[in-house]
Design a protein around this motif. Structure first.
Motif, mmCIF file in Angstrom:
data_model
loop_
_atom_site.group_PDB
_atom_site.id
_atom_site.type_symbol
_atom_site.label_atom_id
_atom_site.label_comp_id
_atom_site.label_asym_id
_atom_site.label_seq_id
_atom_site.Cartn_x
_atom_site.Cartn_y
_atom_site.Cartn_z
ATOM 1 N N SER A 132 0.840 -1.192 0.000
ATOM 2 C CA SER A 132 0.000 0.000 0.000
ATOM 3 C C SER A 132 0.879 1.246 0.000
ATOM 4 O O SER A 132 1.920 1.287 0.654
ATOM 5 N N VAL A 133 0.463 2.262 -0.765
ATOM 6 C CA VAL A 133 1.232 3.502 -0.913
ATOM 7 C C VAL A 133 0.313 4.686 -0.681
ATOM 8 O O VAL A 133 -0.721 4.818 -1.339
ATOM 9 N N VAL A 134 0.697 5.551 0.243
ATOM 10 C CA VAL A 134 0.003 6.816 0.464
ATOM 11 C C VAL A 134 0.751 7.909 -0.267
ATOM 12 O O VAL A 134 1.967 8.057 -0.100
ATOM 13 N N ILE A 159 -3.381 5.141 -1.945
ATOM 14 C CA ILE A 159 -4.252 6.037 -1.194
ATOM 15 C C ILE A 159 -3.777 7.462 -1.433
ATOM 16 O O ILE A 159 -2.641 7.811 -1.096
ATOM 17 N N ALA A 160 -4.621 8.267 -2.031
ATOM 18 C CA ALA A 160 -4.280 9.658 -2.340
ATOM 19 C C ALA A 160 -4.903 10.583 -1.302
ATOM 20 O O ALA A 160 -6.015 10.333 -0.827
ATOM 21 N N THR A 161 -4.189 11.653 -0.963
ATOM 22 C CA THR A 161 -4.799 12.706 -0.159
ATOM 23 C C THR A 161 -4.776 13.998 -0.967
ATOM 24 O O THR A 161 -3.824 14.279 -1.686
ATOM 25 N N ALA A 162 -5.836 14.768 -0.840
ATOM 26 C CA ALA A 162 -5.939 16.054 -1.543
ATOM 27 C C ALA A 162 -6.995 16.890 -0.838
ATOM 28 O O ALA A 162 -7.852 16.369 -0.123
ATOM 29 N N SER A 163 -6.960 18.194 -1.075
ATOM 30 C CA SER A 163 -7.750 19.124 -0.266
ATOM 31 C C SER A 163 -9.110 19.487 -0.837
ATOM 32 O O SER A 163 -9.871 20.203 -0.199
ATOM 33 N N SER A 164 -9.443 19.004 -2.037
ATOM 34 C CA SER A 164 -10.746 19.336 -2.620
ATOM 35 C C SER A 164 -11.305 18.131 -3.358
ATOM 36 O O SER A 164 -10.575 17.203 -3.728
ATOM 37 N N GLU A 165 -12.616 18.172 -3.587
ATOM 38 C CA GLU A 165 -13.257 17.075 -4.316
ATOM 39 C C GLU A 165 -12.687 16.943 -5.717
ATOM 40 O O GLU A 165 -12.482 15.828 -6.212
ATOM 41 N N VAL A 178 -8.276 4.945 -3.681
ATOM 42 C CA VAL A 178 -9.130 5.719 -2.780
ATOM 43 C C VAL A 178 -8.474 7.075 -2.591
ATOM 44 O O VAL A 178 -7.246 7.200 -2.640
ATOM 45 N N ALA A 179 -9.298 8.100 -2.405
ATOM 46 C CA ALA A 179 -8.784 9.448 -2.185
ATOM 47 C C ALA A 179 -9.479 10.031 -0.962
ATOM 48 O O ALA A 179 -10.708 9.955 -0.844
ATOM 49 N N THR A 190 -7.506 8.164 9.468
ATOM 50 C CA THR A 190 -8.000 8.290 8.098
ATOM 51 C C THR A 190 -7.260 7.353 7.158
ATOM 52 O O THR A 190 -7.871 6.678 6.312
ATOM 53 N N LEU A 191 -5.937 7.276 7.286
ATOM 54 C CA LEU A 191 -5.151 6.404 6.410
ATOM 55 C C LEU A 191 -5.431 4.937 6.690
ATOM 56 O O LEU A 191 -5.539 4.132 5.761
#
Length: 315
Positions: A132-134, A159-165, A178-179, A190-191
């Motif tokens: 798994s990679v974040v 697993i991506a993180t970002a600040s907007s839809e 997943v984001a 969350t992760l």
């Protein structure tokens, strides 16, 4: 010639449009007629003198250009500075020929941000199939390529993180499984939730502060966090060696100038081949006239951008 110059350190307001003498190549250097210059988050640190390498005034920012050498060769090049100009001087060893079929956007996306993603996954994290990679800031220049590389190289769950839809939707389009919202109050929980309740194997982090702290806490045994920037401008807590031992985790750092020439050549060759095969693509974040470098920095620092930002010195 036209250039953007910094004569006092600070934010985007210190970027001035000026006329400066044309740079003169020294021994082992080549003059490049700049078609486009890339804009990186590191440039904002360079302008305020908070970069890893101290800046010296007066300064023409910009660490990457794509253009033509006097013999007509099309190249992309890494620079110490000087890219925000009509012409720039590059070390001959830092020139990379651009293959036919690779546009300026891709060449500039790969020379810093793509190579960074490549090194983080290959050299720092040593990604193995099924892990798994974040990817934090997954809609940014490094993040968009890291998501694609992780999937191309067999990651089990990205697993991506970002600040907007909109940014999270882009990460999913690029292959993330997943984001999640990068502003989550408890990034550790969350992760783990995004990974089906399990701890994660790899985290690529350029945020700093609590995001780094909570990402380390989310690592599985033998998990690795690769740290390559501090966009939040907040220091994470000091890493306790006893904690690393207790959880069998690794935290490493990466600064692109430390990459040996042979490693950079391998990264660029791989990235160009993957691009030409249609397995990865550069994401356009906006093209600005050279005269609007300040606006480009403002957009980058506001985290309103995606992908790769370019400056056009012909405008």
């Amino acid at each position: 010639m036209r250039a953007v110059q910094v004569t006092e350190f600070g934010g985007p307001e210190v970027l001035r449009n000026v006329e400066v003498p044309e740079p003169m190549p020294g021994p082992g250097q080549v003059l490049v007629e700049v078609d486009h210059a890339g804009v990186n988050y590191a440039d904002t640190h360079q302008a305020e003198n908070t970069y890893l390498a101290p800046s010296v005034l007066p300064l023409v920012p910009g660490g990457e250009v794509v253009g033509r050498t006097p013999d007509g060769s099309r190249v992309v090049a890494l620079l110490a500075s000087g890219g925000y100009a009509e012409r720039a001087v590059a070390d001959r060893r830092a020139l990379v020929p651009v293959p036919d079929g690779v546009e300026d956007l891709s060449a500039l996306s790969f020379i810093v941000q793509g190579a960074t993603a490549w090194l983080l996954l290959r050299k720092n994290a040593h990604l193995e199939s099924g892990e798994s990679v974040v990817v934090h800031a997954a809609a940014g220049g490094v993040g968009t390529i890291a998501v694609q590389l992780a999937k191309a190289w067999g990651a089990g769950r990205v697993i991506a993180t970002a600040s907007s839809e909109a940014k999270r939707a882009l990460a999913l389009e690029l292959g993330a499984d997943v984001a999640v919202d990068s502003r989550a109050g408890d990034m550790t929980a969350t992760l783990r939730e995004a990974n089906g309740g399990s701890r994660v194997d790899i985290v690529l982090d350029m945020t700093g502060g609590r995001v780094t702290d909570q990402s380390i806490a989310a690592l599985a045994p033998f998990g690795r966090l690769a740290f390559y920037g501090m966009a939040s401008r907040e220091q994470p807590k000091p890493v306790q060696l006893g904690s690393l031992l207790r959880h069998s985790t690794t935290v490493s750092g990466m600064w692109l100038p430390h990459a040996p020439a042979g490693v950079m050549a391998a990264a660029m060759t791989d990235l160009f081949e993957l691009s030409l095969a249609g397995r990865i693509r550069a994401v356009a974040g906006g093209e600005y006239p050279l005269s609007q470098a300040r606006q480009a920095h403002e957009a980058l620092r506001s985290r309103a951008t995606i992908g790769k930002l370019l400056l056009d010195p012909r405008r």
